[in-house]
Design a protein around this motif. Structure first.
Motif, PDB file in Angstrom:
ATOM      1  N   GLY A  83       0.831  -1.192   0.000  1.00  0.00           N
ATOM      2  CA  GLY A  83       0.000   0.000   0.000  1.00  0.00           C
ATOM      3  C   GLY A  83       0.865   1.241   0.000  1.00  0.00           C
ATOM      4  O   GLY A  83       1.912   1.266   0.656  1.00  0.00           O
ATOM      5  N   VAL A  84       0.450   2.248  -0.762  1.00  0.00           N
ATOM      6  CA  VAL A  84       1.211   3.488  -0.843  1.00  0.00           C
ATOM      7  C   VAL A  84       0.251   4.670  -0.786  1.00  0.00           C
ATOM      8  O   VAL A  84      -0.920   4.574  -1.183  1.00  0.00           O
ATOM      9  CB  VAL A  84       2.048   3.570  -2.134  1.00  0.00           C
ATOM     10  CG1 VAL A  84       3.022   2.405  -2.224  1.00  0.00           C
ATOM     11  CG2 VAL A  84       1.162   3.614  -3.370  1.00  0.00           C
ATOM     12  N   VAL A  85       0.749   5.802  -0.301  1.00  0.00           N
ATOM     13  CA  VAL A  85      -0.019   7.029  -0.361  1.00  0.00           C
ATOM     14  C   VAL A  85       0.019   7.542  -1.792  1.00  0.00           C
ATOM     15  O   VAL A  85       0.868   7.146  -2.589  1.00  0.00           O
ATOM     16  CB  VAL A  85       0.536   8.089   0.603  1.00  0.00           C
ATOM     17  CG1 VAL A  85       0.457   7.606   2.039  1.00  0.00           C
ATOM     18  CG2 VAL A  85       1.966   8.468   0.253  1.00  0.00           C
ATOM     19  N   ALA A  86      -0.924   8.411  -2.127  1.00  0.00           N
ATOM     20  CA  ALA A  86      -0.964   8.959  -3.475  1.00  0.00           C
ATOM     21  C   ALA A  86       0.330   9.707  -3.757  1.00  0.00           C
ATOM     22  O   ALA A  86       0.820  10.467  -2.934  1.00  0.00           O
ATOM     23  CB  ALA A  86      -2.162   9.894  -3.625  1.00  0.00           C
ATOM     24  N   GLY A  87       0.872   9.462  -4.910  1.00  0.00           N
ATOM     25  CA  GLY A  87       2.112  10.149  -5.274  1.00  0.00           C
ATOM     26  C   GLY A  87       2.928   9.308  -6.224  1.00  0.00           C
ATOM     27  O   GLY A  87       3.123   8.120  -5.995  1.00  0.00           O
ATOM     28  N   ARG A  88       3.401   9.912  -7.258  1.00  0.00           N
ATOM     29  CA  ARG A  88       4.119   9.200  -8.308  1.00  0.00           C
ATOM     30  C   ARG A  88       5.452   8.661  -7.803  1.00  0.00           C
ATOM     31  O   ARG A  88       6.220   9.374  -7.170  1.00  0.00           O
ATOM     32  CB  ARG A  88       4.352  10.140  -9.484  1.00  0.00           C
ATOM     33  CG  ARG A  88       4.965   9.460 -10.705  1.00  0.00           C
ATOM     34  CD  ARG A  88       5.076  10.444 -11.840  1.00  0.00           C
ATOM     35  NE  ARG A  88       3.779  10.966 -12.212  1.00  0.00           N
ATOM     36  CZ  ARG A  88       2.916  10.338 -13.028  1.00  0.00           C
ATOM     37  NH1 ARG A  88       3.233   9.153 -13.522  1.00  0.00           N
ATOM     38  NH2 ARG A  88       1.763  10.882 -13.336  1.00  0.00           N
ATOM     39  N   GLY A  89       5.712   7.388  -8.084  1.00  0.00           N
ATOM     40  CA  GLY A  89       7.029   6.830  -7.840  1.00  0.00           C
ATOM     41  C   GLY A  89       7.163   5.968  -6.604  1.00  0.00           C
ATOM     42  O   GLY A  89       8.122   5.197  -6.513  1.00  0.00           O
ATOM     43  N   ILE A  90       6.237   6.057  -5.643  1.00  0.00           N
ATOM     44  CA  ILE A  90       6.388   5.294  -4.404  1.00  0.00           C
ATOM     45  C   ILE A  90       6.229   3.802  -4.674  1.00  0.00           C
ATOM     46  O   ILE A  90       7.041   2.978  -4.242  1.00  0.00           O
ATOM     47  CB  ILE A  90       5.371   5.754  -3.343  1.00  0.00           C
ATOM     48  CG1 ILE A  90       5.439   7.266  -3.117  1.00  0.00           C
ATOM     49  CG2 ILE A  90       5.602   4.996  -2.038  1.00  0.00           C
ATOM     50  CD1 ILE A  90       6.743   7.751  -2.589  1.00  0.00           C
ATOM     51  N   GLY A  91       5.169   3.434  -5.405  1.00  0.00           N
ATOM     52  CA  GLY A  91       4.949   2.024  -5.701  1.00  0.00           C
ATOM     53  C   GLY A  91       6.077   1.428  -6.515  1.00  0.00           C
ATOM     54  O   GLY A  91       6.496   0.290  -6.270  1.00  0.00           O
ATOM     55  N   LEU A  92       6.579   2.174  -7.497  1.00  0.00           N
ATOM     56  CA  LEU A  92       7.683   1.678  -8.311  1.00  0.00           C
ATOM     57  C   LEU A  92       8.934   1.485  -7.458  1.00  0.00           C
ATOM     58  O   LEU A  92       9.649   0.473  -7.606  1.00  0.00           O
ATOM     59  CB  LEU A  92       7.967   2.639  -9.454  1.00  0.00           C
ATOM     60  CG  LEU A  92       9.105   2.242 -10.396  1.00  0.00           C
ATOM     61  CD1 LEU A  92       8.840   0.900 -11.047  1.00  0.00           C
ATOM     62  CD2 LEU A  92       9.326   3.324 -11.461  1.00  0.00           C
ATOM     63  N   ALA A  93       9.215   2.428  -6.567  1.00  0.00           N
ATOM     64  CA  ALA A  93      10.378   2.286  -5.696  1.00  0.00           C
ATOM     65  C   ALA A  93      10.278   1.023  -4.849  1.00  0.00           C
ATOM     66  O   ALA A  93      11.261   0.292  -4.674  1.00  0.00           O
ATOM     67  CB  ALA A  93      10.523   3.518  -4.809  1.00  0.00           C
ATOM     68  N   LEU A  94       9.092   0.737  -4.328  1.00  0.00           N
ATOM     69  CA  LEU A  94       8.906  -0.478  -3.530  1.00  0.00           C
ATOM     70  C   LEU A  94       9.112  -1.728  -4.378  1.00  0.00           C
ATOM     71  O   LEU A  94       9.776  -2.684  -3.946  1.00  0.00           O
ATOM     72  CB  LEU A  94       7.508  -0.490  -2.912  1.00  0.00           C
ATOM     73  CG  LEU A  94       7.356   0.129  -1.536  1.00  0.00           C
ATOM     74  CD1 LEU A  94       5.880   0.291  -1.183  1.00  0.00           C
ATOM     75  CD2 LEU A  94       8.057  -0.699  -0.462  1.00  0.00           C
ATOM     76  N   LYS A  95       8.546  -1.746  -5.580  1.00  0.00           N
ATOM     77  CA  LYS A  95       8.680  -2.932  -6.420  1.00  0.00           C
ATOM     78  C   LYS A  95      10.131  -3.163  -6.836  1.00  0.00           C
ATOM     79  O   LYS A  95      10.603  -4.310  -6.874  1.00  0.00           O
ATOM     80  CB  LYS A  95       7.774  -2.816  -7.646  1.00  0.00           C
ATOM     81  CG  LYS A  95       6.320  -3.143  -7.360  1.00  0.00           C
ATOM     82  CD  LYS A  95       6.169  -4.580  -6.892  1.00  0.00           C
ATOM     83  CE  LYS A  95       4.727  -4.929  -6.609  1.00  0.00           C
ATOM     84  NZ  LYS A  95       4.590  -6.257  -5.958  1.00  0.00           N
ATOM     85  N   LEU A  96      10.848  -2.108  -7.161  1.00  0.00           N
ATOM     86  CA  LEU A  96      12.251  -2.282  -7.536  1.00  0.00           C
ATOM     87  C   LEU A  96      13.079  -2.757  -6.348  1.00  0.00           C
ATOM     88  O   LEU A  96      14.026  -3.544  -6.514  1.00  0.00           O
ATOM     89  CB  LEU A  96      12.804  -0.971  -8.098  1.00  0.00           C
ATOM     90  CG  LEU A  96      12.203  -0.537  -9.442  1.00  0.00           C
ATOM     91  CD1 LEU A  96      12.794   0.793  -9.883  1.00  0.00           C
ATOM     92  CD2 LEU A  96      12.420  -1.602 -10.519  1.00  0.00           C
ATOM     93  N   HIS A  97      12.724  -2.315  -5.146  1.00  0.00           N
ATOM     94  CA  HIS A  97      13.398  -2.822  -3.945  1.00  0.00           C
ATOM     95  C   HIS A  97      13.089  -4.304  -3.766  1.00  0.00           C
ATOM     96  O   HIS A  97      13.986  -5.108  -3.462  1.00  0.00           O
ATOM     97  CB  HIS A  97      12.952  -2.029  -2.720  1.00  0.00           C
ATOM     98  CG  HIS A  97      13.632  -2.440  -1.449  1.00  0.00           C
ATOM     99  ND1 HIS A  97      13.114  -3.419  -0.621  1.00  0.00           N
ATOM    100  CD2 HIS A  97      14.785  -2.011  -0.855  1.00  0.00           C
ATOM    101  CE1 HIS A  97      13.918  -3.566   0.425  1.00  0.00           C
ATOM    102  NE2 HIS A  97      14.930  -2.728   0.306  1.00  0.00           N
ATOM    103  N   GLN A  98      11.839  -4.693  -3.951  1.00  0.00           N
ATOM    104  CA  GLN A  98      11.476  -6.119  -3.896  1.00  0.00           C
ATOM    105  C   GLN A  98      12.303  -6.923  -4.883  1.00  0.00           C
ATOM    106  O   GLN A  98      12.776  -8.023  -4.568  1.00  0.00           O
ATOM    107  CB  GLN A  98       9.994  -6.304  -4.238  1.00  0.00           C
ATOM    108  CG  GLN A  98       9.033  -6.121  -3.102  1.00  0.00           C
ATOM    109  CD  GLN A  98       7.626  -6.550  -3.504  1.00  0.00           C
ATOM    110  OE1 GLN A  98       7.377  -6.958  -4.646  1.00  0.00           O
ATOM    111  NE2 GLN A  98       6.701  -6.434  -2.574  1.00  0.00           N
ATOM    112  N   ARG A  99      12.426  -6.398  -6.086  1.00  0.00           N
ATOM    113  CA  ARG A  99      13.173  -7.119  -7.121  1.00  0.00           C
ATOM    114  C   ARG A  99      14.622  -7.330  -6.692  1.00  0.00           C
ATOM    115  O   ARG A  99      15.165  -8.445  -6.816  1.00  0.00           O
ATOM    116  CB  ARG A  99      13.104  -6.349  -8.445  1.00  0.00           C
ATOM    117  CG  ARG A  99      13.802  -7.018  -9.608  1.00  0.00           C
ATOM    118  CD  ARG A  99      13.569  -6.259 -10.914  1.00  0.00           C
ATOM    119  NE  ARG A  99      14.216  -6.954 -12.029  1.00  0.00           N
ATOM    120  CZ  ARG A  99      15.472  -6.756 -12.409  1.00  0.00           C
ATOM    121  NH1 ARG A  99      16.225  -5.847 -11.790  1.00  0.00           N
ATOM    122  NH2 ARG A  99      15.979  -7.448 -13.414  1.00  0.00           N
TER     123      ARG A  99
END
Length: 260
Positions: A83-99
């Motif tokens: 889950g992320v707050v509204a805002g560009r880039g947070i979800g992508l940052a989390l997914k790249l960290h997961q990767r």
């Protein structure tokens, strides 16, 4: 990763206070009904302690996103909740960290489920990350009563992210990739004035629409939201049950489904 000049830091979490902050963030996003949180503080603690994945994304000192997952059969990380707050880039940052986290542990796949009716998630998962749906799962979590799902049936797509696939590697580097749509593709499910209208499915490539805003539709017109749920289940779920492959998400509107 930087967002609007600020550095987004993603890191693993290990302390009870950190898990409590992630839980509070998730509750702010979903407004859980009593007894129905997707994860608890105690479970995050157990996952973190036993080698699972629990991470937070920080915009400065502010917790802006969180994710928790566990090791799954077949050498994969299953990302259970993000889950992320509204805002560009947070979800992508989390997914790249997961990767990165998964690859460091010799894992080459990450899986997760998502609601096939949510356009922005379909675009993010398929077009931005390069994941691919592998299973259509009707009513996977039963009827959910949180503020976002609002009693809807919880159909989900099981997405698989093959971390070393050349397409995924290129997207992770920031290289855009567009799913080509053949000129002879047909629309198997159309959005006609906000309502789902089935079409032909007998073609090599078919397109399956999803509504522009299913979350708003649930509140404003539950009957039409339910019609979309069942239409996508019948068409997209039916095509996948036949063995056809979802190969992308086109124009932020359509699943692209091909014969294999």
């Amino acid at each position: 990763m930087r967002r609007s000049g600020r550095l987004i830091e993603v890191r693993e979490l290990h302390e009870i206070a950190e898990f409590e902050s992630v839980y509070a963030l998730f509750d702010d996003i979903w407004h859980f009904s009593p007894g129905e949180p997707p994860i608890t503080v105690e479970l995050m603690r157990a996952l973190s302690h036993t080698g699972g994945y629990v991470a937070g994304a920080f915009d400065g000192d502010r917790l802006a996103g969180g994710s928790a997952g566990f090791l799954a059969a077949g050498g994969a990380l299953h990302s259970h909740v993000t889950g992320v707050v509204a805002g560009r880039g947070i979800g992508l940052a989390l997914k790249l960290h997961q990767r990165r986290w998964a690859l460091e542990r010799g894992l080459e796949r990450i899986t997760w489920t998502y609601d096939p009716l949510v356009r922005r998630n379909a675009h993010f998962n398929l077009a931005k990350l390069g994941a691919r749906p592998r299973e259509y799962l009707p009513a996977f979590y039963g009827v959910m009563e949180d503020a976002i799902n609002a009693g809807d049936e919880s159909d989900r797509l099981m997405a698989e992210w093959r971390l070393l696939d050349p397409r995924v590697v290129a997207l992770a580097r920031g290289e855009p990739r567009v799913t080509p749509v053949p000129a002879d593709a047909v629309v198997a499910l159309a959005d006609d004035g906000g309502r789902p209208v089935p079409g032909p499915v007998d073609a090599g490539t078919v397109l399956v629409a999803v509504p522009a805003d299913i979350e708003g539709l649930r509140r404003a017109d539950p009957g039409t939201a339910k019609a979309w749920r069942h239409a996508v289940r019948d068409v997209l779920g039916g095509l996948m049950a036949e063995g056809r492959a979802v190969t992308g998400f086109s124009g932020r509107t359509y699943y692209v489904v091909e014969r294999t």
